[in-house]
Enzyme design. Sequence first.
Site, short mmCIF file in Angstrom:
data_model
loop_
_atom_site.label_atom_id
_atom_site.label_comp_id
_atom_site.label_asym_id
_atom_site.label_seq_id
_atom_site.Cartn_x
_atom_site.Cartn_y
_atom_site.Cartn_z
CG HIS A 1 31.43 8.67 20.22
ND1 HIS A 1 31.51 8.32 18.89
CD2 HIS A 1 30.13 8.53 20.57
CE1 HIS A 1 30.29 7.99 18.47
NE2 HIS A 1 29.44 8.11 19.47
CG HIS B 1 30.21 4.32 15.77
ND1 HIS B 1 29.82 3.03 16.04
CD2 HIS B 1 29.19 5.10 16.14
CE1 HIS B 1 28.61 3.04 16.58
NE2 HIS B 1 28.21 4.28 16.66
CD GLU C 1 31.64 10.47 14.18
OE1 GLU C 1 30.47 10.23 14.52
OE2 GLU C 1 31.99 11.55 13.66
CB CYS D 1 20.31 8.89 9.93
SG CYS D 1 21.59 7.81 10.58
CB CYS E 1 28.03 6.86 8.50
SG CYS E 1 27.02 8.09 7.64
#
Length: 315
Positions: free
Chosen positions: A126, A76, A128, A14, A98
């Site tokens: 996680h 993240h 992120e 991506c 991102c």
Amino acid sequence: MDNKIYLVNPRGFCAGVSRAISIVDTALERFGAPVYVRHEVVHNRYVVDSLRRKGAVFIEDLAEVPDGAILIFSAHGVPMSVEAEAKNRNLTVFDATCPLVSKVHVEVRALSKRGAEVIMIGHRFHPEVEATLGQYDNPDGGIYLVENAQDADRLQIRDPNNLYYVTQTTLSITESKTLVEHLRSLYPQIRGPRKNDICYATQNRQDAVRSLAHKVDLFIVVGSTSSSNSNRLRELAESCGCRAYLVDDESQLDEAWFAGGIGSIGVTAGASAPDILIERVVERLKAVTGYRPEEMPGIEEKRNFEIPKDLQRSL
Ligand code: SF4
């Protein structure tokens, strides 16, 4: 469907992953090794090993970064405390978070400022999720992580009229929708982002798998086990009734999966899996099954996120 290997589109990298890798590559080119990266820059073993060979050093704790070093934050994102620590240490930082994760960070910071309570829908531990939770610092409000309906039922919200939710960007679209509906049943006044926090790449890859999974017998998802969006693709294919396996590369394909006259096979890849690995997996599938590969039509993704200006300047 015929006995073929169907390659779904879109699949693989991506815009956020391409940008993050490009930031590490560019920093190595410009400053030389070592360049320190907090956490795996993207969740893919092959990508991380390749960057490590070029001189990237992956760390979890800033104490491992020497004074004066170059530091990159992973795609993240990081909690505000880590950003502050890097600033206090005068480290030269390039942020590979991102932009679609940063957008959620901006939402949470604004809610924190207002003292609103925030429910974060995501997977515990996680990076992120930890980064997003770490954008909130107002003791008058609160931010709470919810992974499932049971977590939601246990919440003790102080002011349901000042309650919001945000989500991790790489969740299952179906599961997060169900969970939001559950939250709405508990707290009818809850408000969410105008547009879903789940990113375009997650949405497109899940839609593509959903459109094919009912028609094939087996799905191969190329991606690492640490990759949230890759795991969601495998689960989604399985929930559509076909066997599904997540593999890092062709060496993890087990010939027993194709024994006994398997029908068609679907292939996709998580947002952090490079094309080279997909090609190697397809070559191996061709050799094992004798089937021909065929590209499926799909949405063309045109997004491109630029690397930070100060990193571009001296190239
Ligand atoms: S999966 Fe989505 S949020 Fe994650 S890096 Fe890619 S575009 Fe950004």
